[in-house]
Design an enzyme around this catalytic site. Sequence first.
Site, PDB file in Angstrom:
ATOM      1  N   LYS A 142      -2.252  -1.613  -3.822  1.00 44.66           N
ATOM      2  CA  LYS A 142      -3.106  -0.422  -3.780  1.00 44.66           C
ATOM      3  C   LYS A 142      -2.270   0.829  -3.863  1.00 44.66           C
ATOM      4  CE  LYS A 142      -6.075   1.810  -0.388  1.00 44.66           C
ATOM      5  NZ  LYS A 142      -6.616   1.743   0.951  1.00 44.66           N
ATOM      6  N   LYS A 180       0.858  -1.188   0.000  1.00 43.48           N
ATOM      7  CA  LYS A 180       0.000   0.000   0.000  1.00 43.48           C
ATOM      8  C   LYS A 180       0.887   1.229   0.000  1.00 43.48           C
ATOM      9  CE  LYS A 180      -3.598   2.319   2.649  1.00 43.48           C
ATOM     10  NZ  LYS A 180      -4.585   2.178   3.735  1.00 43.48           N
TER      11      LYS A 180
HETATM   12  C1  PBG Z   1      -7.132   3.379   5.754  1.00 44.40           C
HETATM   13  C2  PBG Z   1      -7.566   3.251   4.349  1.00 44.40           C
HETATM   14  C3  PBG Z   1      -7.338   4.116   3.269  1.00 44.40           C
HETATM   15  C4  PBG Z   1      -8.043   3.599   2.190  1.00 44.40           C
HETATM   16  C5  PBG Z   1      -8.638   2.430   2.631  1.00 44.40           C
HETATM   17  N1  PBG Z   1      -8.318   2.224   3.958  1.00 44.40           N
HETATM   18  C6  PBG Z   1      -6.650   5.358   3.067  1.00 44.40           C
HETATM   19  C7  PBG Z   1      -5.613   5.950   3.842  1.00 44.40           C
HETATM   20  O1  PBG Z   1      -4.502   5.437   3.986  1.00 44.40           O
HETATM   21  O2  PBG Z   1      -5.907   7.034   4.320  1.00 44.40           O
HETATM   22  C8  PBG Z   1      -8.131   4.240   0.841  1.00 44.40           C
HETATM   23  C9  PBG Z   1      -9.227   3.810  -0.006  1.00 44.40           C
HETATM   24  C10 PBG Z   1      -9.549   4.704  -1.127  1.00 44.40           C
HETATM   25  O3  PBG Z   1      -8.915   5.746  -1.364  1.00 44.40           O
HETATM   26  O4  PBG Z   1     -10.507   4.357  -1.827  1.00 44.40           O
HETATM   27  N2  PBG Z   1      -5.894   3.075   6.112  1.00 44.40           N
HETATM   28 ZN    ZN Z   2      -5.598   3.710   8.380  1.00 43.06          ZN
END
Ligand code: PBG
Ligand code: ZN
Length: 328
Positions: free
Chosen positions: A248, A195
Amino acid sequence: MYNKSLRPRRMRISPAIRDMVRENTLSPKDFILPIFVVPGENVKEEIPSMPGVYHLSVDNALKFAREAWELGIPALEIFGLPEYKDADGSSAWDMTSPVQRAMSAIKKAIPDMTIIGDVCLCQYTSHGHCGHLEGHYVDNDKTLKLLQKVAVSQAEAGVDIVAPSDMMDGRVAAIREALDANGFINTSILSYAVKYASGYYGPFRDAADSAPQFGDRKQYQMDPANSREAMKELDLDIAEGADMIIVKPALAYLDIVKQAREHMDLPLVTYNVSGEYAMIKAAARNGWIDEKRIVMESLLCMKRAGADAIITYFAMDACRYLQEGGCY
Ligand code: PBG
Ligand code: ZN
């Protein structure tokens, strides 16, 4: 030299031939639909930066789940906005919170639907970081203890899969240990192993009210410049016992999806994130692109890159497009 008898165009000459030789296709079974559950009753509020995506109270979340299931979508990922926030995000493991209640309600009403719980603290902490703070430092190992509680509470609420999205080191092993210790040996872990610290999460942070109040997430999420590091993250999560892997975001990271596919054999999921969704919606609303075409092309390309499944806010639209036909 140009050989006039070699004509790849022959394999594209008609829709029937193109259908016959197509290497990748889309189906409702490829999609995982994220939903945002909020406190209250009969709430259905559109998220401004994500048209077509709603804040739903538990009753409406259940209606949405039924609609998705009837369209052929096999799985939901549940995010939530809690009733209260505190320093350690304790509402994330509160069994009476909207998220856990939605999980139980949907599991009970549609037992065959796969329910995935997002395991992270940023929606539940007052400071918006994904873990326990010591000053301005997110303490990795103290956070693991909290994530264990979240995962176990979601398993108790009936999820089939927990999906840790925080990017703390060692969380897959910690969560596996806690699930097993509580008898949840068949609850799987879908790890957000790769991620990136991405600007494409902007609309989600508005939707989930989860933007960090200071600093950023660059110590725990990955640097967009790196790909070898992604393979290291994969190896660690696999060694810790991940059952499935997420890469992601998706669109700007399809090279990473491809590398992950070649690097390992676990089921691979990619997350078509909020910013990717918002950009397509905005351009389509301005009449600048053909929404159906761009949506289906983008999702298909995620399959081609090697994804087995796609977490996407377009899931219901895409199922309807598939029913209409004229897609891949
Ligand atoms: C939380 C989380 C995030 C997303 C899903 N779970 C974002 C972040 O790191 O702030 C992003 C999902 C999206 O942008 O559709 N950790
Ligand atoms: Zn988070």
